[in-house]
Design an enzyme around this catalytic site. Structure first.
Site, short mmCIF file in Angstrom:
data_model
loop_
_atom_site.label_atom_id
_atom_site.label_comp_id
_atom_site.label_asym_id
_atom_site.label_seq_id
_atom_site.Cartn_x
_atom_site.Cartn_y
_atom_site.Cartn_z
N TYR A 199 0.83 -1.22 0.00
CA TYR A 199 0.00 0.00 0.00
C TYR A 199 0.86 1.26 0.00
O TYR A 199 0.50 2.26 -0.64
CB TYR A 199 -0.99 -0.04 1.17
CG TYR A 199 -2.15 -0.97 0.87
CD1 TYR A 199 -2.15 -2.28 1.33
CD2 TYR A 199 -3.20 -0.55 0.06
CE1 TYR A 199 -3.18 -3.15 1.00
CE2 TYR A 199 -4.24 -1.41 -0.28
CZ TYR A 199 -4.22 -2.71 0.20
OH TYR A 199 -5.24 -3.57 -0.15
N ARG A 238 1.79 1.71 -3.53
CA ARG A 238 0.67 2.25 -4.33
C ARG A 238 0.45 3.72 -3.99
O ARG A 238 0.14 4.52 -4.88
CB ARG A 238 -0.59 1.40 -4.08
CG ARG A 238 -0.47 -0.01 -4.66
CD ARG A 238 -1.57 -0.93 -4.22
NE ARG A 238 -2.88 -0.55 -4.77
CZ ARG A 238 -4.01 -1.18 -4.45
NH1 ARG A 238 -3.99 -2.17 -3.56
NH2 ARG A 238 -5.16 -0.80 -4.98
N HIS A 244 -14.51 2.04 -1.00
CA HIS A 244 -13.47 1.09 -0.57
C HIS A 244 -12.33 1.77 0.16
O HIS A 244 -11.21 1.25 0.23
CB HIS A 244 -12.97 0.30 -1.79
CG HIS A 244 -14.03 -0.57 -2.39
ND1 HIS A 244 -13.96 -1.07 -3.65
CD2 HIS A 244 -15.20 -1.02 -1.88
CE1 HIS A 244 -15.05 -1.79 -3.90
NE2 HIS A 244 -15.81 -1.79 -2.85
N CYS A 272 -5.46 2.67 13.21
CA CYS A 272 -4.94 1.58 14.04
C CYS A 272 -5.78 0.32 13.80
O CYS A 272 -7.01 0.38 13.78
CB CYS A 272 -5.02 1.96 15.52
SG CYS A 272 -4.60 0.59 16.59
N CYS A 295 -7.37 -0.25 17.91
CA CYS A 295 -8.40 0.63 18.49
C CYS A 295 -9.08 1.50 17.43
O CYS A 295 -10.02 2.23 17.74
CB CYS A 295 -7.77 1.52 19.57
SG CYS A 295 -6.61 2.72 18.90
N GLY A 297 -15.09 3.17 -16.20
CA GLY A 297 -13.85 2.47 -15.90
C GLY A 297 -13.94 1.44 -14.80
O GLY A 297 -13.02 1.30 -13.99
N SER A 300 -15.06 -2.80 -14.05
CA SER A 300 -15.45 -4.10 -14.61
C SER A 300 -16.75 -4.59 -13.98
O SER A 300 -17.37 -5.53 -14.46
CB SER A 300 -14.33 -5.12 -14.34
OG SER A 300 -14.06 -5.16 -12.94
#
Ligand SMILES: CC(C)NC(=O)[C@H](Cc1c[nH]c2ccccc12)NC(=O)[C@H](CCCC/N=C(/NCCC(=O)O)S[C@H]1O[C@H](COP(=O)(O)OP(=O)(O)OC[C@H]2O[C@@H](n3cnc4c(N)ncnc43)[C@H](O)[C@@H]2O)[C@@H](O)[C@H]1O)NC(=O)OCc1ccccc1
Length: 243
Positions: free
Chosen positions: A66, A69, A118, A126, A129, A190, A192
């Protein structure tokens, strides 16, 4: 000619929903979900890496993915498609933009409000918590990076995204479903249309009597629900639509 119909439909629309997926950011250079598996992550399958189990098993591998990305997204800019969507929102007051993307290109193109179904690369929290964590500086080196620990409880910080098998944020999902139910025109761009419950959104609009227009160079699962299919790349098709 579909483009003219689509432009006319958009001109006459009163309540618009714009629903986007990875293809929206492709021309900015953001790899689509399936293409984001290069280097260290090439031997993994995105759907198995984007899971709480994968993070549990190897936090540094997943956090590193991530952060890579996020670094990619910070190096690119919104494209003409993102700017056209912002122009639609400026022109049609009741426009709701709903995205499956975890990048911030819609916002950088001028949109104040975007419904991120998403999550986002820029809202780490965290894993224990749930306390929001600061997205630190993008690390220079790629590869495996141990996640930072929570200042409150010491648990690992996790990306602020929705992983497979995880519930979508309730507020975002209900805002999206409501907007789809109320709109008279939905643009799906854009995507699928394979990941649920997000992919349900165009069908909610269709069932509620709205017109669905799809922009995608390829056929998708959403062909059947679209009244108009514009087969082309978003950053080329959208500017003509708002011209
Ligand atoms: C794969 C699929 C079969 N699986 C699912 O949908 C699963 C399981 C499931 C739930 N309900 C179901 C019903 C049926 C079947 C399966 C399920 N869903 C979930 O797990 C969801 C959570 C799903 C969210 C996962 N997170 C992502 N992203 C964040 C992380 C990350 O990014 O790492 S999904 C991620 O992949 C998806 C990728 O799809 P697209 O964006 O469409 O991109 P794709 O690459 O597929 O296609 C690109 C398209 O663009 C086009 N294109 C290319 N260039 C351009 C261009 N230039 N212009 C225009 N278009 C272009 C191409 O032609 C192509 O069509 C996006 O949604 C993206 O956000 N959670 C959940 O259901 O929880 C429940 C629950 C209930 C109770 C208790 C607990 C849990």
């Amino acid at each position: 000619m579909p483009e003219r119909d689509a432009a006319g439909l958009l001109r006459d629309a009163k309540r618009v929903v714009v629903f986007t997926g990875a293809g929206m950011s492709a021309e900015s250079g953001v790899p689509t979900f399936r293409d984001s598996l290069t280097g260290l992550w090439a031997r993994y399958d995105a759907q198995s890496l984007a899971t709480p189990e994968a993070f549990e098993a190897d936090p540094a591998l997943v956090w590193g993915w991530y952060e890579w990305r996020r670094a990619e997204v910070e190096q690119v800019a919104p494209n003409a498609g993102h700017r056209a969507v912002a122009a639609i929102a400026a022109r049609v007051a009741s426009t709701v933009v709903i995205t499956q993307n975890i990048d911030d290109l819609h916002e950088r193109a001028g949109l104040e409000e975007v419904v991120h179904l998403h999550g986002s690369l820029f809202t780490p929290r965290c894993s224990g918590c749930g306390a929001p964590a600061e997205p630190g500086d993008v690390p220079a080196e790629g590869g495996r990076i141990p996640p930072p620990v929570c200042v409150d409880c010491g648990a690992d910080v996790r990306p602020g995204v929705v992983w497979f098998g995880e519930q979508l944020p309730a507020a975002a999902l209900s805002a999206a479903a409501e907007a789809a139910f109320d709109c008279d025109l939905l643009l799906t761009i854009g995507t699928s249309g394979l990941v649920y419950p997000a992919a349900e959104i165009p069908y909610v609009a269709d069932r509620a009597g709205a017109t669905v227009i799809q922009i995608n160079p390829e056929p998708t699962a959403l062909d059947s629900v679209a009244a108009v299919n514009l087969r082309g790349p978003a950053a080329q098709v959208l500017p003509d639509l708002v011209a």
